[in-house]
Design a protein around this motif. Structure first.
Motif, PDB file in Angstrom:
ATOM      1  N   SER A   1      52.777  55.628  27.629  1.00  0.00           N
ATOM      2  CA  SER A   1      52.897  56.822  28.475  1.00  0.00           C
ATOM      3  C   SER A   1      53.484  56.486  29.837  1.00  0.00           C
ATOM      4  CB  SER A   1      51.527  57.484  28.671  1.00  0.00           C
ATOM      5  OG  SER A   1      51.040  57.999  27.465  1.00  0.00           O
ATOM      6  N   LEU A   2      53.314  55.232  30.276  1.00  0.00           N
ATOM      7  CA  LEU A   2      53.888  54.822  31.552  1.00  0.00           C
ATOM      8  C   LEU A   2      55.412  54.852  31.498  1.00  0.00           C
ATOM      9  CD1 LEU A   2      51.513  51.819  32.330  1.00  0.00           C
ATOM     10  CD2 LEU A   2      51.408  54.120  33.300  1.00  0.00           C
ATOM     11  N   TYR A   3      55.966  54.702  30.290  1.00  0.00           N
ATOM     12  CA  TYR A   3      57.414  54.783  30.090  1.00  0.00           C
ATOM     13  C   TYR A   3      57.820  56.211  29.748  1.00  0.00           C
ATOM     14  CZ  TYR A   3      62.059  53.888  28.155  1.00  0.00           C
ATOM     15  OH  TYR A   3      63.405  53.922  27.899  1.00  0.00           O
ATOM     16  N   ASP A   4      57.143  56.812  28.763  1.00  0.00           N
ATOM     17  CA  ASP A   4      57.433  58.185  28.329  1.00  0.00           C
ATOM     18  C   ASP A   4      56.201  58.725  27.621  1.00  0.00           C
ATOM     19  OD1 ASP A   4      58.244  60.527  27.056  1.00  0.00           O
ATOM     20  OD2 ASP A   4      60.240  59.790  26.619  1.00  0.00           O
ATOM     21  N   GLY A   5      55.665  59.825  28.120  1.00  0.00           N
ATOM     22  CA  GLY A   5      54.437  60.384  27.576  1.00  0.00           C
ATOM     23  C   GLY A   5      54.535  60.856  26.144  1.00  0.00           C
ATOM     24  N   SER A   6      55.745  61.094  25.645  1.00  0.00           N
ATOM     25  CA  SER A   6      55.901  61.546  24.261  1.00  0.00           C
ATOM     26  C   SER A   6      55.586  60.441  23.252  1.00  0.00           C
ATOM     27  CB  SER A   6      57.334  62.046  24.018  1.00  0.00           C
ATOM     28  OG  SER A   6      57.627  63.191  24.769  1.00  0.00           O
ATOM     29  N   LEU A   7      55.839  59.197  23.638  1.00  0.00           N
ATOM     30  CA  LEU A   7      55.793  58.090  22.674  1.00  0.00           C
ATOM     31  C   LEU A   7      54.425  57.889  22.016  1.00  0.00           C
ATOM     32  CD1 LEU A   7      58.022  55.499  24.569  1.00  0.00           C
ATOM     33  CD2 LEU A   7      58.647  56.867  22.583  1.00  0.00           C
ATOM     34  N   PRO A   8      53.330  57.745  22.784  1.00  0.00           N
ATOM     35  CA  PRO A   8      52.052  57.509  22.100  1.00  0.00           C
ATOM     36  C   PRO A   8      51.591  58.716  21.306  1.00  0.00           C
ATOM     37  CG  PRO A   8      51.700  57.841  24.443  1.00  0.00           C
ATOM     38  CD  PRO A   8      53.182  57.732  24.251  1.00  0.00           C
ATOM     39  N   LEU A   9      52.040  59.902  21.696  1.00  0.00           N
ATOM     40  CA  LEU A   9      51.635  61.106  20.970  1.00  0.00           C
ATOM     41  C   LEU A   9      52.339  61.197  19.631  1.00  0.00           C
ATOM     42  CD1 LEU A   9      51.612  63.641  23.958  1.00  0.00           C
ATOM     43  CD2 LEU A   9      49.718  62.303  23.031  1.00  0.00           C
ATOM     44  N   VAL A  10      53.647  60.908  19.611  1.00  0.00           N
ATOM     45  CA  VAL A  10      54.399  60.922  18.349  1.00  0.00           C
ATOM     46  C   VAL A  10      53.837  59.876  17.402  1.00  0.00           C
ATOM     47  CG1 VAL A  10      56.640  60.390  17.288  1.00  0.00           C
ATOM     48  CG2 VAL A  10      56.533  61.872  19.294  1.00  0.00           C
ATOM     49  N   ARG A  11      53.596  58.682  17.915  1.00  0.00           N
ATOM     50  CA  ARG A  11      53.090  57.611  17.066  1.00  0.00           C
ATOM     51  C   ARG A  11      51.642  57.865  16.650  1.00  0.00           C
ATOM     52  NH1 ARG A  11      49.880  53.354  17.244  1.00  0.00           N
ATOM     53  NH2 ARG A  11      50.352  51.618  15.827  1.00  0.00           N
ATOM     54  N   GLY A  12      50.802  58.231  17.615  1.00  0.00           N
ATOM     55  CA  GLY A  12      49.371  58.346  17.346  1.00  0.00           C
ATOM     56  C   GLY A  12      49.008  59.480  16.422  1.00  0.00           C
ATOM     57  N   LEU A  13      49.750  60.572  16.514  1.00  0.00           N
ATOM     58  CA  LEU A  13      49.402  61.727  15.697  1.00  0.00           C
ATOM     59  C   LEU A  13      49.543  61.422  14.215  1.00  0.00           C
ATOM     60  CD1 LEU A  13      48.532  64.666  15.624  1.00  0.00           C
ATOM     61  CD2 LEU A  13      50.928  65.314  15.782  1.00  0.00           C
ATOM     62  N   SER A  14      50.687  60.874  13.834  1.00  0.00           N
ATOM     63  CA  SER A  14      50.944  60.645  12.408  1.00  0.00           C
ATOM     64  C   SER A  14      50.257  59.391  11.880  1.00  0.00           C
ATOM     65  CB  SER A  14      52.447  60.545  12.155  1.00  0.00           C
ATOM     66  OG  SER A  14      52.712  60.432  10.773  1.00  0.00           O
ATOM     67  N   LYS A  15      50.165  58.353  12.706  1.00  0.00           N
ATOM     68  CA  LYS A  15      49.642  57.079  12.220  1.00  0.00           C
ATOM     69  C   LYS A  15      48.159  56.880  12.505  1.00  0.00           C
ATOM     70  CE  LYS A  15      53.742  54.139  12.040  1.00  0.00           C
ATOM     71  NZ  LYS A  15      53.409  53.397  10.832  1.00  0.00           N
TER      72      LYS A  15
ATOM     73  N   GLY B   1      58.142  69.939  29.335  1.00  0.00           N
ATOM     74  CA  GLY B   1      57.913  68.498  29.318  1.00  0.00           C
ATOM     75  C   GLY B   1      57.637  68.021  27.910  1.00  0.00           C
ATOM     76  N   LEU B   2      57.485  66.710  27.745  1.00  0.00           N
ATOM     77  CA  LEU B   2      57.173  66.099  26.446  1.00  0.00           C
ATOM     78  C   LEU B   2      58.159  66.538  25.353  1.00  0.00           C
ATOM     79  CD1 LEU B   2      53.268  66.394  26.455  1.00  0.00           C
ATOM     80  CD2 LEU B   2      54.634  64.347  26.892  1.00  0.00           C
TER      81      LEU B   2
ATOM     82  N   GLY C   1      41.943  63.490  19.744  1.00  0.00           N
ATOM     83  CA  GLY C   1      43.011  64.084  20.543  1.00  0.00           C
ATOM     84  C   GLY C   1      42.603  64.264  21.989  1.00  0.00           C
ATOM     85  N   ARG C   2      41.376  64.709  22.209  1.00  0.00           N
ATOM     86  CA  ARG C   2      40.908  64.935  23.582  1.00  0.00           C
ATOM     87  C   ARG C   2      40.713  63.624  24.328  1.00  0.00           C
ATOM     88  NH1 ARG C   2      36.910  69.471  21.129  1.00  0.00           N
ATOM     89  NH2 ARG C   2      38.467  71.137  21.028  1.00  0.00           N
ATOM     90  N   ILE C   3      40.211  62.626  23.635  1.00  0.00           N
ATOM     91  CA  ILE C   3      40.079  61.309  24.264  1.00  0.00           C
ATOM     92  C   ILE C   3      41.465  60.751  24.577  1.00  0.00           C
ATOM     93  CG2 ILE C   3      39.334  58.924  23.860  1.00  0.00           C
ATOM     94  CD1 ILE C   3      36.969  60.108  22.255  1.00  0.00           C
ATOM     95  N   GLY C   4      42.426  61.014  23.693  1.00  0.00           N
ATOM     96  CA  GLY C   4      43.806  60.597  23.947  1.00  0.00           C
ATOM     97  C   GLY C   4      44.377  61.239  25.191  1.00  0.00           C
ATOM     98  N   ILE C   5      44.024  62.500  25.442  1.00  0.00           N
ATOM     99  CA  ILE C   5      44.519  63.178  26.646  1.00  0.00           C
ATOM    100  C   ILE C   5      43.925  62.543  27.898  1.00  0.00           C
ATOM    101  CG2 ILE C   5      44.488  65.375  27.910  1.00  0.00           C
ATOM    102  CD1 ILE C   5      44.670  66.769  25.175  1.00  0.00           C
ATOM    103  N   ILE C   6      42.672  62.088  27.820  1.00  0.00           N
ATOM    104  CA  ILE C   6      42.078  61.377  28.953  1.00  0.00           C
ATOM    105  C   ILE C   6      42.897  60.126  29.269  1.00  0.00           C
ATOM    106  CG2 ILE C   6      40.044  60.089  29.745  1.00  0.00           C
ATOM    107  CD1 ILE C   6      38.314  62.038  28.126  1.00  0.00           C
ATOM    108  N   TYR C   7      43.266  59.378  28.225  1.00  0.00           N
ATOM    109  CA  TYR C   7      44.134  58.206  28.422  1.00  0.00           C
ATOM    110  C   TYR C   7      45.457  58.614  29.046  1.00  0.00           C
ATOM    111  CZ  TYR C   7      41.394  54.849  25.614  1.00  0.00           C
ATOM    112  OH  TYR C   7      40.435  53.988  25.146  1.00  0.00           O
ATOM    113  N   ASN C   8      46.088  59.632  28.449  1.00  0.00           N
ATOM    114  CA  ASN C   8      47.411  60.043  28.903  1.00  0.00           C
ATOM    115  C   ASN C   8      47.394  60.504  30.358  1.00  0.00           C
ATOM    116  OD1 ASN C   8      49.538  59.587  27.178  1.00  0.00           O
ATOM    117  ND2 ASN C   8      49.904  61.727  26.729  1.00  0.00           N
TER     118      ASN C   8
END
Length: 666
Positions: A91-105, A232-233, A287-294
């Motif tokens: 997310s420090l590079y691009d916030g979309s990246l961990p979401l695209v990867r994390g959702l499916s995998k 965004g995203l 997902g909610r814990i992921g948003i805390i990270y993001n």
């Protein structure tokens, strides 16, 4: 540590030399040597991998998405199997990246394993291996947080042993599903399960094939579309979907909690519909814990940029020399409480992931799992709103402290603001979601009043068992220093939680006595009551986590001292917003000077942190290639990097192609 790169010489050295600690050793002690080494490998990978090269021009929506998927694929080939905590560094590079990867995998396969049975294990593996791409389809056009208003149906047909999916109208179309717009092959879908006897059993989870994995064309019976560009995203393709007599095999019901026999009989291991419903929503927790990270990562980038900029930007001064604007009290008051919040949320998110990981390794009975899950649900339902709102306000303050230069797109602050904004609404709109926490607290309070001991596996609500004693406490500190001792600040949070818990309960009870319906009671007890209760509960959990971490013997004295100041600042800054409650509730007497001690303490700590702030940011900062802002580079040469930014595009020096349209004839 040898693997941590040295920082370049420059204007920021003025403050780096004044820091009371070594930022490299502090980083290792805070994050752990193994995690730090992994970070360095990630940064080196990003800098050297062609897919991560910064674009030289603005990209189209299609190009943004293609680039994002290529980056995720490149990352996964090297860092597959890394923790969720690690992946959110992206997310420090691009916030979309961990979401695209994390959702499916992660989210979808974990959801299949959590909600399904043995028959679904092989299917889950295909998402982890990347053979399938999964999305989470919950929200509908006309209903988001109100899950009970959803209209999508899955009606069981015993003749074909299948569920028939239907979307009755456009308002019931599944929407906002990330990856659904262009790429998902399957959806973890929530629909109302209807048995042959025409009984609607409420929302249940299904795994639904929606695209051919070979051609990526939608399957018959589905209508799938993209929702277009967002603020965004945009690396994420959000979509909408409708069904018309779509036939889904019975086995695609995720049936750990409830199932339908071949003949159409509904069976469940949880007779309580509310518990059954809650148990089916486990994917939302991650997902909610992921948003805390993001949100914490967006907060991190914004503060890296703003603090480095303000330490180098000089304006005015007491004599002829100009001061760095970080020396001004008003700038310190804007930035340093957010710096304290950054450390508080960083530590809280790390501790939370470790607590969940440790908990998952323990064997527990079903009843304890429900208790534990309820607490995590309450904690994430307050933590997600509070963290995203904290980041939202911090990013805005960072933008303003950088003045006009902060308004440049190149500063990245606008991008951070837009990306974080999504976290305020998805996975539960903040204002509505936070009510889940107050509901849980009030239920525990009612149990306590009936003589039951409140069980809090994660320790966030143990204070309820001591409420009578806690509410008898009064403020008796006589100095700023005494007031800012961490245990005294924690005591204030405990009192505040008990005060708002009792106050909210009394409000609810009075509304019931006046004949208000259950809906009216909940609706009319939010502002100044339940809403505030949920926020102070989350703040208490974060402060408690911070205090526990400070006691870790790994820290050197100088590191512990600065962490103590940060914790005290975060706590005092949060409590200052509730001063009225302390006086109204009798905790502070009129002549107690609580407000002066708290406010003087905030100003005092902010002043103390001037010499520490740059190095505190260095501890958490990724390399310049990832920061990617002319205002936030580690050498502090803001004007040099601004000049490079302005000169980079030759078009900046050309007259517009439409110059004739504005030409003024003399």
């Amino acid at each position: 540590m040898e693997s941590i790169r040295d920082l370049p010489k420059g204007p920021l050295d003025l403050y780096r030399k004044r820091a009371s600690f070594n930022w490299k050793s502090f980083k290792v002690h805070l994050e752990g040597e193994e995690f730090v080494r992994s970070q360095q490998k990630l940064w080196n990978f990003i800098e050297k991998t062609p897919e991560f090269e910064h674009p030289k021009k603005s990209l189209t929506l299609d190009e943004i998405r293609r680039r994002c998927y290529r980056q995720v694929k490149a990352y996964s080939t090297v860092f597959e199997g890394k923790s969720v905590k690690f992946s959110f560094l992206l997310s420090l590079y691009d916030g979309s990246l961990p979401l695209v990867r994390g959702l499916s995998k992660v989210t979808v396969p974990n959801g299949i394993l959590d909600l399904g049975t043995e028959r679904h294990a092989e299917l889950a593996k295909k998402f982890i291996d990347g053979k399938f791409i999964g999305c989470l389809s919950l929200t509908e056009i006309a209903h988001g947080t109100n899950l009970k208003g959803f209209q999508t149906t899955a009606t069981y047909n015993p003749q074909t042993e299948s569920f028939i999916l239907n979307t009755p109208n456009f308002e019931a179309a599944k929407c906002w599903s990330a990856l659904l717009g262009k790429t998902a092959t399957h959806a973890l879908l929530y629909a109302n399960l209807i048995t042959p006897d025409n009984v609607n059993h409420g929302l249940h989870p299904f795994i639904v094939p929606i695209r051919d994995p070979q051609t990526f064309l939608p399957l018959p019976g589905t209508t799938i579309g993209d929702m277009g560009e967002k603020i965004g995203l945009n690396g994420i393709d959000n979509g909408f979907m409708m069904f018309k007599n779509y036939s889904l095999p019975r086995e695609n019901l995720l049936n750990k909690v409830a199932d339908v026999t071949k003949e159409g009989e509904y069976i469940t291991v949880l007779s309580n519909p509310s518990q059954r419903f809650s148990a089916s929503l486990s994917p939302l927790l991650s997902g909610r814990i992921g948003i805390i990270y993001n949100s914490t990562m967006y907060l991190r980038i914004a503060l890296i940029i703003a603090i480095r900029y303000c330490a180098c930007r000089r304006q005015f001064g007491p004599a002829e020399s100009e001061w760095p604007v970080i020396e001004y009290q008003v700038q310190q008051g804007k930035l340093f409480p957010h710096l304290a919040a950054l450390y508080a949320w960083t530590i809280f998110s790390y501790n939370l992931s470790e607590a969940i990981e440790a908990s998952n390794k323990k064997s527990k009975d079903v009843e304890y799992l429900i208790i534990e899950g309820s607490e995590l649900h309450a904690l994430s339902s307050a933590g997600k709103p509070l963290s995203s709102w904290t980041a939202r306000d911090a990013i805005q303050d960072c933008r303003e402290t950088c003045g006009g230069h902060g308004y440049l797109k190149a500063s990245r602050l606008g991008k951070m603001r837009a990306e974080n904004d999504a976290g305020c609404t998805y996975e539960g709109e903040n204002t509505v979601l936070i009510q889940q926490t107050s509901n849980w607290l009030l239920n525990n309070w009612e149990d306590f009043l009936k003589g039951k001991k409140v069980v809090s596996p994660f320790g966030t609500a143990n204070f309820i068992n001591e409420t009578e004693n806690i509410l008898s406490w009064t403020f008796n500190c006589s100095t700023v220093e005494e007031t800012l001792e961490l245990q005294n600040l924690l005591q204030m949070f405990k009192w505040l939680n008990c005060y708002y818990l009792k106050k909210t309960y009394d409000k609810v009870h009075n509304l019931k006595k006046k004949g208000n319906s259950s809906f009216e009671v909940k609706n009319n007890s939010q502002t100044y009551f339940a809403h505030t209760l949920s926020l102070v509960y989350a703040e208490h959990a974060v402060v408690k986590s911070f205090i526990t971490r400070i006691q870790d013997p790994v820290f050197e004295d100088s590191e512990r001292q600065v962490l103590t100041k940060l914790c005290a600042l975060f706590a005092a800054w949060s409590l200052e917003k509730r001063l009225v409650a302390f006086y109204a509730g009798g905790y502070a007497l009129k002549n107690s000077n609580l407000e002066f001690f708290i406010r003087d303490g905030i100003i005092s700590i902010c002043k103390d942190l001037v010499n520490e702030a740059v190095s505190l940011i260095d501890v958490l900062a990724p390399p310049d290639f990832v920061v990617n802002s002319p205002l936030g580079m580690s050498d502090g040469e803001i004007y040099k990097h601004l000049e490079e930014t302005f000169y980079k595009d030759p078009a900046n020096f050309e007259r517009p192609s439409w110059w004739r349209e504005v030409h003024c004839k003399l």
